[in-house]
Design an enzyme around this catalytic site. Structure first.
Site, PDB file in Angstrom:
ATOM      1  N   ALA A 236     -29.447   5.020  38.715  1.00  0.00           N
ATOM      2  CA  ALA A 236     -30.385   3.932  38.440  1.00  0.00           C
ATOM      3  C   ALA A 236     -29.740   2.823  37.607  1.00  0.00           C
ATOM      4  O   ALA A 236     -28.928   3.123  36.740  1.00  0.00           O
ATOM      5  CB  ALA A 236     -31.590   4.494  37.686  1.00  0.00           C
ATOM      6  N   LYS A 240     -24.967   0.145  42.330  1.00  0.00           N
ATOM      7  CA  LYS A 240     -23.767   0.746  42.936  1.00  0.00           C
ATOM      8  C   LYS A 240     -24.159   1.604  44.144  1.00  0.00           C
ATOM      9  O   LYS A 240     -23.394   1.726  45.092  1.00  0.00           O
ATOM     10  CB  LYS A 240     -22.993   1.562  41.893  1.00  0.00           C
ATOM     11  CG  LYS A 240     -22.463   0.672  40.764  1.00  0.00           C
ATOM     12  CD  LYS A 240     -21.657   1.410  39.759  1.00  0.00           C
ATOM     13  CE  LYS A 240     -21.351   0.535  38.547  1.00  0.00           C
ATOM     14  NZ  LYS A 240     -22.476   0.338  37.638  1.00  0.00           N
ATOM     15  N   CYS A 356     -19.548   1.017  31.221  1.00  0.00           N
ATOM     16  CA  CYS A 356     -19.500  -0.376  30.734  1.00  0.00           C
ATOM     17  C   CYS A 356     -19.257  -0.329  29.223  1.00  0.00           C
ATOM     18  O   CYS A 356     -19.862  -1.064  28.465  1.00  0.00           O
ATOM     19  CB  CYS A 356     -20.756  -1.154  31.111  1.00  0.00           C
ATOM     20  SG  CYS A 356     -22.288  -0.438  30.514  1.00  0.00           S
TER      21      CYS A 356
HETATM   22  N1  SAM Z   1     -24.878   3.342  38.389  1.00  0.00           N
HETATM   23  C1  SAM Z   1     -26.020   2.571  37.956  1.00  0.00           C
HETATM   24  C2  SAM Z   1     -25.996   1.221  38.645  1.00  0.00           C
HETATM   25  O1  SAM Z   1     -24.935   0.708  38.935  1.00  0.00           O
HETATM   26  O2  SAM Z   1     -27.056   0.638  38.875  1.00  0.00           O
HETATM   27  C3  SAM Z   1     -26.077   2.435  36.454  1.00  0.00           C
HETATM   28  C4  SAM Z   1     -26.115   3.789  35.772  1.00  0.00           C
HETATM   29  S1  SAM Z   1     -26.479   3.709  34.057  1.00  0.00           S
HETATM   30  C5  SAM Z   1     -24.975   3.201  33.373  1.00  0.00           C
HETATM   31  C6  SAM Z   1     -26.540   5.391  33.618  1.00  0.00           C
HETATM   32  C7  SAM Z   1     -27.703   6.130  34.206  1.00  0.00           C
HETATM   33  O3  SAM Z   1     -27.499   7.521  33.992  1.00  0.00           O
HETATM   34  C8  SAM Z   1     -29.062   5.829  33.591  1.00  0.00           C
HETATM   35  O4  SAM Z   1     -29.920   5.337  34.572  1.00  0.00           O
HETATM   36  C9  SAM Z   1     -29.553   7.166  33.059  1.00  0.00           C
HETATM   37  O5  SAM Z   1     -30.943   7.354  33.238  1.00  0.00           O
HETATM   38  C10 SAM Z   1     -28.773   8.124  33.935  1.00  0.00           C
HETATM   39  N2  SAM Z   1     -28.596   9.497  33.390  1.00  0.00           N
HETATM   40  C11 SAM Z   1     -28.423   9.878  32.106  1.00  0.00           C
HETATM   41  N3  SAM Z   1     -28.282  11.221  32.035  1.00  0.00           N
HETATM   42  C12 SAM Z   1     -28.344  11.688  33.302  1.00  0.00           C
HETATM   43  C13 SAM Z   1     -28.248  12.994  33.892  1.00  0.00           C
HETATM   44  N4  SAM Z   1     -28.057  14.073  33.135  1.00  0.00           N
HETATM   45  N5  SAM Z   1     -28.360  13.092  35.231  1.00  0.00           N
HETATM   46  C14 SAM Z   1     -28.558  12.004  36.001  1.00  0.00           C
HETATM   47  N6  SAM Z   1     -28.660  10.747  35.496  1.00  0.00           N
HETATM   48  C15 SAM Z   1     -28.551  10.591  34.174  1.00  0.00           C
END
Ligand code: SAM
Length: 462
Positions: A236, A240, A356
């Site tokens: 989310a 990507k 990031c």
């Molecule tokens: N890849 C995304 C994009 O480009 O739009 C951005 C990702 S963001 C940096 C990190 C995401 O990791 C957040 O949405 C967060 O909710 C999710 N997250 C955190 N812990 C997680 C877990 N244990 N399993 C899956 N997702 C997780």
């Protein structure tokens, strides 16, 4: 929810200490999180100036029903931002006071003997010159259109197309209604930084994605062939994921996970708008996804873009402190677990790890430690030799990683590592490493220190 109301409630949440800027923005339920983040952080940057203007123009006394946070956001956009575009009755209200507010601003500038808005800011709030140089990047969504058609569209909207850039200097020099094709990435258009395309038809219809250039690197470098099975571990809001779908030409299968329900809902909306098919999006902790589930037996590519400190985001926010050493350690621990878990998928060939963040602890250190845990099963791949900014030389081969920064690449700060399964002399471990079993809750207690984990790993092998 409308942009200005969403921004005002994030400001109110910050004042009440309900969370940090990022978490409040992402939990706001507002679809365009980057737009909201930019508006709130800019309003915060100008807050001391805005408070003086509101006082000087007696706006809150004249408009008793106007909440102060909303007043700040509206006046920011009216005087320093894009000009109040939406906002219904609030827009009409603030416009009624426009002349007074402009006069107040002019008086302030005369008093301080400055001519530019930026000069009204205290030095620590002024944007660093590098941050203002980050252009507006537009990724063409090839699931819906092609680069040539998008270029033609913008030309018809009065923009001048200057062709393919050959240097970063050209990107830096962009101004007015001019745009270029990026010199590194094939489906990326570059506009001057002030360009706001959130209301543009191509954006609202999902034909273009507003995505920083550095954030386009992970999917571009993962580069799965059409038809591949791919996991996006922390997906989310889905930029990507939709990029991966475009590279796959919607052929193959994406398994996208995110733990946060609100962000999953936003991702769903964005993926639908981008025309992504063949993607199973699940609200699930990626660490609980079982690599041995036959569903994932053909997964050859994985993108790991986990939560991080976000220290590479150029929008500096007053009061937002650098992460403490404890926070960095906690983040790095989580990042190591996610990365190690991803490496345990049995058919994995290639993986991209990205953040990031600018911190070595979340970047080179995570990659080094996980590669050590996996012995000779995986190796770092040197990609994109023409990319000007490389990983910090903290272990042999770390320069294979890519870094990005406003000063060196005209992007947000970013880190990318590409890992591949070693084909000769080493195979992935036949049983899952203990850290991965731990993630799946198989007989080990959570939060074990790395040393204890190693002991368990040996026991598993016995
Ligand atoms: N890849 C995304 C994009 O480009 O739009 C951005 C990702 S963001 C940096 C990190 C995401 O990791 C957040 O949405 C967060 O909710 C999710 N997250 C955190 N812990 C997680 C877990 N244990 N399993 C899956 N997702 C997780």
């Amino acid at each position: 929810m409308a942009l200005y109301s969403a921004a005002a409630s994030v400001l109110a949440g910050l004042e009440r200490g309900e969370g940090g800027l990022k978490s409040l923005v992402y939990n706001s339920g507002f679809a365009h999180v980057r737009q909201l983040y930019a508006l709130v952080s800019e309003t915060l940057r100008y807050a001391p100036v805005l408070e003086k203007l509101l006082d000087g123009a007696s706006l809150l006394q004249a408009e008793k029903k106007l909440p102060p946070q909303l007043a700040k956001v509206l006046v920011y956009d009216l005087l320093f931002g894009k000009g109040v575009k939406c906002g219904g009755r609030w827009k009409a209200l603030v416009r009624r006071h426009r002349a007074r507010l402009e006069a107040e601003l002019a008086r302030m500038k005369v008093r301080l003997k400055v001519s530019r808005n930026e000069d009204l800011l205290a030095p620590e709030q002024a944007v660093s010159p590098t941050a203002t140089q980050v252009p507006r990047y537009v990724r063409v969504n090839t699931l819906k259109t092609c680069v040539d058609d998008v270029i033609d569209f913008f030309k018809r909207q009065g923009y001048s197309y200057l062709g393919k850039a050959v240097s970063l200097e050209e990107l830096k020099a962009l101004s007015g209604k001019k745009f270029l094709l990026d010199l590194h990435l094939p489906e990326l258009l570059v506009f001057p930084s002030q360009t706001d395309l959130h209301d543009n038809l191509l954006y609202t219809s999902g034909h273009i994605i507003l995505q920083d250039k550095a954030s386009c690197l992970p999917a571009f470098l993962l580069d799965p062939a059409a038809g591949s099975h791919v996991i996006d571990a922390c997906a989310a809001p889905g930029n990507k994921t939709s990029h991966l779908a475009a590279i796959l030409k919607n052929k193959g299968q994406i398994f996208a996970f995110d733990v946060d329900p609100k962000r999953v809902a936003t991702t769903n909306t964005l993926l639908t708008r981008a025309g992504v098919t063949g993607c199973q999006l699940a609200q699930q902790d990626f660490l609980t996804v079982d690599p041995r589930d036959p569903k994932y037996s053909r997964v050859t590519h994985i993108l790991v873009d986990p939560s991080c400190s976000g220290s590479g985001m150029v929008t500096r926010v007053p009061g937002e402190e650098a992460p403490s050493a404890e926070r960095l350690q906690a983040l790095a621990g989580f990042q190591r677990r996610v990365l190690s878990h991803a490496l345990s998928f049995p058919a994995l060939q290639r993986l991209v790890y990205s953040t990031c963040s600018l911190h070595q602890e979340e970047n080179e250190d995570v990659v080094q430690s996980v590669l050590q845990d996996w012995g000779s099963a995986f190796r770092l791949v040197t990609t994109f030799p023409s990319w000007p900014c490389r990983g910090l030389a903290v272990f042999p081969g770390a320069e294979s990683c890519l870094r990005a920064s406003p000063a060196e690449t005209l992007t947000h700060g970013f880190f990318v590592a590409v890992l591949e399964l070693c084909r000769e002399g080493a195979a992935a471990p036949s049983s899952l490493p203990a850290a991965v079993k731990e993630n799946l809750g198989e007989g080990t207690e959570p939060g074990l220190a790395p040393r204890k984990r190693k002991k368990k790993k040996q026991r598993v092998k016995e």
